[in-house]
Design a protein around this motif. Sequence first.
Motif, short mmCIF file in Angstrom:
data_model
loop_
_atom_site.label_atom_id
_atom_site.label_comp_id
_atom_site.label_asym_id
_atom_site.label_seq_id
_atom_site.Cartn_x
_atom_site.Cartn_y
_atom_site.Cartn_z
N MET A 186 0.84 -1.18 0.00
CA MET A 186 0.00 0.00 0.00
C MET A 186 0.88 1.24 0.00
N THR A 195 10.03 -6.06 8.27
CA THR A 195 9.76 -7.17 9.18
C THR A 195 8.29 -7.25 9.54
N LEU A 196 7.75 -8.46 9.47
CA LEU A 196 6.35 -8.66 9.86
C LEU A 196 6.29 -8.91 11.37
N PRO A 197 5.13 -8.70 11.96
CA PRO A 197 5.00 -8.95 13.40
C PRO A 197 5.35 -10.39 13.76
N GLU A 236 -5.92 -0.67 7.78
CA GLU A 236 -5.80 -1.65 6.71
C GLU A 236 -4.35 -2.14 6.58
N PHE A 237 -3.43 -1.19 6.74
CA PHE A 237 -2.02 -1.57 6.63
C PHE A 237 -1.63 -2.51 7.77
N GLU A 280 -1.96 -5.97 5.91
CA GLU A 280 -0.64 -6.20 5.32
C GLU A 280 0.40 -6.65 6.32
N GLN A 281 0.18 -6.32 7.55
CA GLN A 281 1.17 -6.71 8.56
C GLN A 281 0.71 -7.95 9.34
N ARG A 339 -1.11 -10.87 7.23
CA ARG A 339 -0.10 -11.45 6.33
C ARG A 339 0.90 -12.31 7.10
N THR A 364 -7.36 -6.26 2.96
CA THR A 364 -6.24 -5.91 2.08
C THR A 364 -5.24 -7.06 1.96
#
Lengths: 604, 183
Positions: free
Chosen positions: A1, A65-67, B63-64, B68-69, B72, B94
């Motif tokens: 996004m 980095t993702l959570p 949404e992010f 996405e975080q 995901r 999203t």
Amino acid sequence: MVPQNDALAGIAVESDWFSTGVETQTWTPLEAWSNDISIDFAESYTNDRIAFESLKVLPIQLSQTLPRTIGFAFPESPQWTAPEPKVARPAPPQVVHIDKDTNDPEFESDDDSETAKPRKSITRMRPPGDLVRLEDRLYYVLQPPMETIIQSAKLTFPFQPFPYQLEGIAFLFPRDAAILADEMGLGKTMQAITTIRMLLLSGELKNVLLICPKPLVTNWMREFKQWAPEIPLAIIEGDSAKRNWIWTNPQAPVKIANYELMMRDRDVFEANDLHFDLVVLDEAQRIKNRNSTTSEIVRSIPRTRSWALTGTPIENSVEDLVSIFEFLAPGYLRDDMHLKSLGKATRDYILRRTKDKVLTDMPPKLYRPAELELTGEQRASYRSAEEDGIVQLNEMGESVTIHHVFELVLRLKQICNFDPATGASAKLERLEADLEEIAASGQKAIVFSQWVSTLDLLGERLAKYNPLYYHGGVPSNKRDAVIDQFKNDPKNKVILMSYGAGAVGLNLQFCHYVFLFDRWWNPAVEDQAINRAHRLGVKQPVTVTRMMSLETIEERIHDVLEQKRELFNNLFAETGTPQNLGLSQKEIFGLFGLNVPKYQPKVA
Amino acid sequence: MDANKNNKTISLGFVTVRHHPIHGYFGGYLIVNSLARPLEFHCTLPVQPTRAQQILYGSTLAEFVCGEQIARALVTKAKGTPQVLFSDTLAVLTLRHMQSIPMAVIEFPNGESSSLPRPECDRESYHRFKAFGKQFSVLPEFAEDSSEIQGLFDAQKSPLDLLEPFGRIEEALMEAHPATKAA
């Protein structure tokens, strides 16, 4: 996004303020970006666009980095669908159709109104408090509701379980140690059987031992056949060799033994290295005395899970409950614990519901105290016996024991029933009058007494009602036939029962009148007796007539019983400390205005 | 999607995000089989957006963070791949841009609330459809997900309640993060 704040998008690149060629990766999470810098940007822009021209803006490479996550995988249960029973069923089974609103089976519905309809509560399993590992706790938290499990597993039941029964199953299912202490008649048997069934189907149990009083073995067999017909049962019975073979036979996952037999087979466990995934004690008040052989034996059975079923976890004192916990979780409770601490400590282990709370549609129990004056003959005999007895007790001085007092109590209570010289009985007169009306209306009655001799006398005097007997003198193999006859033969209007034999495990809900001809020593046993008739399936109110002779020992005992009832209610309501914890020695001696001599053994 | 797929192979994914006023965002992901039994569960540690993220993502922050975080991360970590993903949180949709599994948000009936609030989402344009007595939303650019989802369940006779698993996830989140119970 792409970030949505256009102004900031425009200022992000050092070399060109108005460039739109911003690389997307620049705008990934700003984990390393200090709050101060970002606030400066925003404030500067808001206050004065010109101010930006003097700022030096640096691009920052941001982390993607993702959570962090934690996760668990659960093995699929080996089998959740009940196989067809191999044995013939007593009644055609019905697939339980869980209430549509309760289970919300939207797969079968295309009704638009569903979206607006509030969903009813569902019954979830909750992990017990003593389960520590998060993975173990989540295993139970994440299980589907009971309604879904039952429906998807296509478990069949003779009739639809009540919501509170599903709660009981959800309570037992995850617990290694539990007391199901529902009031009599709410279906503890069904809840235990269904939970065992589900645990067997899910593979969490392989072998179960159920121990009950001997007269109730056939009752359990019947209930298993009704609620879990596919489960093979093994009844521990016969001679020593046969019993030994049954104990060690792995074919039947559920074994049913009686307390009496356990005494004889106590060595079998050790000799054969037996271990049970679950041991269930029915009428667990049988182990209220932790020093009894029965209690020691059941505590010694090697097992993983321990459940106790009882409508009366406290019959006399809190020590009864502590003793049951010695089976469930040895050492967890102490006799000297304050009542409130006890209530708090046991809360997660005990589930108790009463009919007035969960069966609001159930016809009520109508208590009708029959407070009667003794006949003249009875009064004369009573006075004489009491005066003589008290004189004797006083003369015994310090040598008097609790047993001497009990003897006098029993003698006086028997006179309250029948005058020994003439057979006169105010209670019988009242009973005959009531029975005439009951029989005329086509109804039946149960009469309880603590003495077989009283029941025999009643049987003679009530011959026109064709009374049946159900007490310790009736062989256990003939008792089921007695009950069947009482249920089916319209000529038999009355059944005469002793508290000892008739108070537990019988289903007599077709009978709407109960007479307590004399009073038992604790109200829990009386309640058990009353609830033979007032239980699930009862169609009419049950009228309970408690007979009591005024100005006699019965009236004084009644006051003590009421205090005991208060104790029970107090523990489970945690509303405070009761004044009395049972029929103490002081109270027993006090019935006759006597003081307790020194060095008396303690009596519960 | 093959509507005649064997029931036993069907698995459904339920992903949700809750917002705690102090601890931030928590995500949970539950994969169940056709009998609603749990196969996998994943949850995130609390996620607290930085001030920079709040500024950068503005009204699309939820949404992010949620889609996405958090979502995901959860879907990526799972070993199993469900046939369809459901959520009760619009902000999670999203995620659909980042994976190929059909995905829809189920609307809860009016008045039904959860212990922890679901993050708000400002987006207004969704492709909405009704099925099985429920209202669903998918992203307009993935409108074909609606027919795939309906096709999947037309072939199913499972008594599964599509809203119920979110209650399980919420309770599991509170087990995993006891501090949120006080919210």
